[in-house]
Write an enzyme that holds these catalytic residues in place. Structure first.
Site, mmCIF file in Angstrom:
data_model
loop_
_atom_site.group_PDB
_atom_site.id
_atom_site.type_symbol
_atom_site.label_atom_id
_atom_site.label_comp_id
_atom_site.label_asym_id
_atom_site.label_seq_id
_atom_site.Cartn_x
_atom_site.Cartn_y
_atom_site.Cartn_z
ATOM 1 N N HIS C 49 0.832 -1.207 0.000
ATOM 2 C CA HIS C 49 0.000 0.000 0.000
ATOM 3 C C HIS C 49 0.866 1.256 0.000
ATOM 4 O O HIS C 49 2.034 1.228 0.403
ATOM 5 C CB HIS C 49 -0.887 0.032 1.247
ATOM 6 C CG HIS C 49 -1.849 -1.116 1.341
ATOM 7 N ND1 HIS C 49 -3.011 -1.181 0.618
ATOM 8 C CD2 HIS C 49 -1.801 -2.256 2.085
ATOM 9 C CE1 HIS C 49 -3.650 -2.304 0.912
ATOM 10 N NE2 HIS C 49 -2.943 -2.985 1.796
ATOM 11 N N CYS C 402 4.463 -28.565 -15.654
ATOM 12 C CA CYS C 402 3.235 -27.768 -15.518
ATOM 13 C C CYS C 402 3.104 -26.915 -16.766
ATOM 14 O O CYS C 402 3.907 -26.023 -16.997
ATOM 15 C CB CYS C 402 3.306 -26.885 -14.277
ATOM 16 S SG CYS C 402 2.047 -25.596 -14.198
#
Lengths: 115, 418, 481
Positions: C49, C402
């Site tokens: 933030h 993957c």
């Protein structure tokens, strides 16, 4: 004893009932009667399962009974297969066990495993 | 070296497409990620395959072997343990970016590509089942692989969500291997599986089927400890006071399959919003010139026989494309899924190549005892067919020929009347 | 005997360990889990933030703004992913405008970099998918997103490189104050001694404190936050983090682009007694949708790949509670680290080392402290030429395990063996993303499992999904029953 089961002859899937005297009800066609009688007198099933195998590509070999076996014998056959190990190379329809669990039916491979 | 056609995936679709596409003049290369041919059929060890294709009742591996034998006899080029990671358009075809376990990274030149990469399973996350996230919740197809190929049960006390055939088949398989299947929940008021599977997978083993039920809670911090199912109304809203708890160590999900089109990422292929595969015309040509699709990578099928038949046609069309240099036609007639129809494959008909009857595959939206399917062009019924026992889970077909068209290039709409 | 023992290998504990490892002191981190960053660090919004939100003058305000700046340093030193997204705080109603203006003033007071009020048109031009009916926006350009698990892993790896130790699977059962420090005992009976103990145990901080103090000055009030994850195919749907006006329950449901292209929707905020239960609830899953729809239009929910929940270590003390024990010298609290904890973590670590512990007074700086961590770059991010070189070096780079996230067999093996290696499916997913994609492991899980089995010698049914006793497989078949 009253038997109740689903007819598998066609997609309608009638709910069949066979009473003590072998009387069939719930069928919408004659084939249902034949099926119901078979199911109550000598139900059979094709058993498809696996056995251990020493292959590089799969740890289990897919197998089936060479023809349908009595429904009641399914778990006996499974038990008999629990200790079997097939060795590669296996060809499709090689007999893995003769006369499995006294059913007079063979267990045959359903795939090829070369290595 | 430049190939004429590269086929991605050697399952039922890819094998059939390659067999149809290859001849003395057309060089075909098949790429397969696994070490063996046959794809998902290798783990589908149950019978019920091949009733249309061979008029025999075969197991999945036996069905695959028929095609594998033919494939080897024909000496079609093949790379096993090779994963395709991307497709890139070039001036006269594609570069296929592939990783071969032994040969390393390959850039394979080809004029055309047939995508037959199959599908993947919907997961828990996609259907957003509430609850904890312990080990022991997995798609039924993954559990099938662990059981039939690797030799491991994923649970001993099992519940299954979804009554499609995979769910039913796994209920029987796990029971035979010593697990206890405590039930199957199906959100619809009817099962999506074959009657024969309901009878021989559930009734044979006294496994209860809870229709109009869904899983609403999953418990267990480590390994799964229990689940809750609840009844739902016609709008799939949970009905209060219908909770049933089951102590299980495994929840299998049989909640749908989605075409695997990941390798198309870098291409601008028009996708079908319903099937989630590419849109194709009646020659299985996608919106990208030279790219064809078939099998479960195009749309999910319920019968492998249909995959073989469809992929054979796709293979032939791809062969015609490279041999006769048949590009995509200018005029594509649109085929629209109208009232009661979920989707059609193809989405369009290439009028420049519409010279024979074509077989249009589709799914209905609702179950019906009897139905009439109508093809409508310019408010005129140009073809129709009656059918019994239609259901969303069962793919339907309708034929359409060039002579049927009455309204020129106006779109054709398929509807179902009950 | 250690000089500093840190309980909790979350983002705070690992970064504190790294900060302390700059000095000639013996440092150890203990955690009850089998991996670092397994609780709040594992499941949060991943936002760094700007520091616009906390009340000026609080530790939260000070450390958040500092932490935001320190992330740029961490990026260089630890090679962590950081995406400079910026953020818009959006309002839809006239009565929210005063609140928006108040936050603008608060951002300025906290020292946030260039916060600005924007009218709807300007906001819309820069972020086209914001909801129709947006009235105004607060632009917070210094907002960023990171990959919290990797920050914790990187911090711990670097601390270990500089001499710190790590003990996983160490659940503290008792802490005894001794003459020269503390004696810790784990549930398995293993003992550790340390002069100083730093309690960074997240939701368990009050329970740990109660092993030492009679009157613990705070109580942890866990707050559960639930989320949706959208597939990385939605990358670019929004460029910025989208916030609503904060309410009494925190920042509200956000739309958050992630470093790998996914989008997070959430979190909700609900108090619960349980410190660990991270279940999703049907009502919250609905609420997220309702609230997220207020911020952005046409959110591609059909691209949802996962829902999850995390538990924040909120406390009854409003601010972060970073204090020495009032009762027992040598025991320190780093507690109540809820939002903006991830943002503040690098500043918390410095504050703990320099202000709370004043470590420089007790131990000399290491002359050979190495602040850098060299990360193995993901195979997927390499150029064609680099990929070919890697394959020539190790053929296992040519095996794609993957497909969704392009992870190779070589990378799986390295992640198992690595300096902070892990042999659980979730641990590998955190490190190399195998199983993070569309199919959620359906495609690669069995191959990852067999690689773990190959490297560790464990049987497939001994391999855990995440924590101890979470095997994927239950029992081998055909073993002659």
């Amino acid at each position: 004893m009253v038997h109740e089961f689903t007819c598998i002859v066609c997609p309608v899937g009638c709910r069949l009932r066979v009473d003590k005297g072998g009387e069939v009800s719930g069928h919408k066609c004659k084939r249902g009667i034949v099926y119901a009688t078979e199911e109550t007198t000598h139900p059979t099933r094709m058993l498809t399962t696996t056995v251990k195998v020493n292959s590089r590509v799969a740890k289990r070999l897919s197998v089936r009974t060479s023809r349908p076996i009595p429904k009641a014998a399914m778990f006996d056959v499974m038990q008999a297969l629990a200790t079997v190990e097939a060795r590669v190379p296996v060809n499709i329809h090689d007999v893995i066990i003769h006369n499995v669990a006294g059913t007079d039916v063979d267990i045959i491979a359903t795939r090829r495993l070369a290595t | 070296m430049t190939w004429d056609i590269v086929v991605i995936g050697a399952g039922a679709g890819g094998l059939s497409a390659a067999l149809a596409a290859q001849d003395d003049h057309v060089k075909v290369l098949v790429l397969e990620r696994e070490a063996v041919l046959g794809g998902i059929l290798n783990q589908c060890i149950h019978n019920g395959f091949g009733l249309h294709e061979f008029e025999e009742d075969l197991t999945g591996p036996e069905y695959a072997e028929r095609f594998i034998d033919a494939f080897h006899e024909r000496g079609i080029d093949l790379r096993l343990e090779t994963t395709v990671m991307g497709l890139h358009e070039t001036r006269n075809g594609f570069v296929v970016e592939a990783f071969d376990r032994r040969a390393g990274k390959l850039d394979i030149q080809t004029r055309a590509v047939i995508l037959s990469s199959g599908c993947y399973e919907r997961t828990r996350g996609q259907i957003r089942i509430p609850g904890e996230r312990p080990a022991g919740v997995m798609p039924a197809g993954s559990a099938q692989r662990y059981l039939n190929i690797e030799g491991y049960l994923v649970g001993k006390e099992v519940f299954i969500l979804g009554s499609g055939d995979i769910g039913l088949i796994m209920a029987r398989r796990m029971t035979l291997e010593g697990a206890t299947v405590k039930g199957i929940a199906e959100i619809m008021p009817y099962s999506n599986g074959l009657t024969r599977n309901i009878a021989q997978c559930l009734e044979d083993f006294d496994i209860p089927l809870y229709l109009s039920h869904t899983v609403t809670d999953i418990r267990g911090a480590d390994r799964l400890e229990g689940i809750t199912i609840e009844a739902v109304d016609e709008d799939f809203r949970v009905i209060e006071g219908t909770k049933k708890d089951f102590a299980v160590d495994c929840l299998l999900l049989s909640v749908g399959l989605i075409p695997d089109t990941m390798v198309l990422e870098s291409l601008d292929v028009k996708m079908h919003p319903h099937t989630r595969g590419p849109k194709v015309d009646h020659t299985f040509h996608t919106s990208v010139e030279g790219l064809f699709a078939c099998g479960n990578a195009l749309h999910v099928h319920d019968l492998v026989d249909d995959v073989s038949e469809e992929s054979r046609r796709a293979g032939r069309c791809a062969k015609d494309y490279v041999r006769k240099s048949l590009g995509k036609g200018e005029t594509q007639l649109e085929l629209i899924a109208g009232e009661g129809i979920a989707y059609t494959v193809p989405s369009t008909i290439d009028l420049s190549r519409f010279d024979d009857l074509i077989r249009c595959a589709f799914r209905v939206k609702r179950k019906a005892q009897t139905a009439t399917f109508k093809l409508i062009q310019d408010d005129t019924v140009i073809a129709s067919r009656k059918a019994r026992f239609v259901a969303p889970a069962e793919m339907e077909h309708i034929d359409i020929g060039p002579d049927d068209l009455k309204g020129g290039h106006a779109p054709v709409t398929l509807i179902m009347e009950v | 005997m250690y000089d500093y023992l840190i309980i909790g290998a979350g983002i705070s504990g690992t970064l504190i360990a790294r900060e302390l490892s700059r000095f000639e002191a013996r440092i150890i981190v203990v955690d009850k889990e089998n991996d670092v960053g397994n609780h709040a660090t594992l499941a949060n919004s991943a936002i760094v933030h700007s520091g616009h939100d906390p009340v000026p003058g609080t530790l939260k305000a000070k450390l958040a703004v500092q932490g935001n700046r320190l992330y740029h340093v961490l990026q260089k030193e630890l090679d962590i992913p950081l995406r400079k997204t910026g953020a818009f705080l959006l309002v839809q109603h006239q009565e929210e405008i005063p609140g928006l203006e108040r936050l603008h003033r608060r951002a300025l007071a906290n020292g946030v970099e260039t916060p600005a009020l924007l009218d709807a048109q300007t906001a819309k031009a820069r972020e086209p998918m914001i909801q129709e009916g947006t009235l105004a926006a607060l632009d917070l350009p210094s907002t960023m997103v990171t990959y919290p698990w990797e920050v914790a892993i990187a911090a711990m790896e670097n601390a270990m490189k500089n001499g710190a130790s790590l003990r996983l699977n160490y659940e503290v059962k008792a802490i005894t104050k001794m003459e020269d420090g503390f004696l810790l005992e784990s549930t398995e009976g293993s003992r550790l001694r340390s002069k100083v103990v730093i309690n960074a145990a997240g939701t368990f901080a009050d329970r740990i404190a109660a092993m030492v103090e009679r009157d613990v000055p705070y109580r942890i009030t866990p707050r559960r936050g639930e989320y949706y994850v959208l597939d990385k195919a939605v990358d670019g749907f929004v460029k910025r983090v989208l916030y609503p006006l904060p309410g009494k329950n925190g920042k509200g449901v956000l739309v958050v682009p992630q470093v790998h292209g996914n989008i997070l929707l959430g979190p909700t905020s609900d108090y619960q007694d349980d410190k660990e239960n991270v279940a999703n609830h049907a009502a919250d899953i609905e609420k997220i949708r309702r609230d997220a729809d207020k911020l952005a239009k046409d959110i591609p929910y059909d691209k949802t790949i996962r829902t999850f929940a995390g538990v924040r270590a909120s406390s009854t003390y409003e601010d972060f509670y970073i204090e020495p024990s009032k009762e027992v010298p040598g025991f320190y609290h780093v507690a109540g680290i809820d939002s903006p904890g991830l943002t503040a973590a690098p500043a918390i670590a410095k504050y703990v080392a320099d202000t709370l512990l004043d470590i420089g007074k007790h131990y000399p700086r290491k002359s050979d402290f190495d602040p850098f961590r060299t990360k193995t770059r993901a195979f997927r991010s390499l150029s064609d030429e680099e990929q070919r070189l890697k394959i020539a070096e190790n053929p296992r780079y040519a095996r794609i395990v993957c497909k969704c996230e392009r992870v190779t067999a070589a990378e799986v093996v390295e992640a198992i063996k690595g300096p902070l290696g892990n042999d659980t499916l979730k641990g590998l997913k955190k490190r190399i993303r195998a199983g993070s994609g569309l199919c959620q492991g359906g495609y690669c899980e069995s191959e990852v499992l067999s690689l773990i089995s190959e490297v560790t010698g464990k049987r497939p049914d001994e391999i855990d999904y995440y924590r101890k006793n979470t095997p994927i497989l239950k029992q081998e078949t055909k073993v002659g029953r």
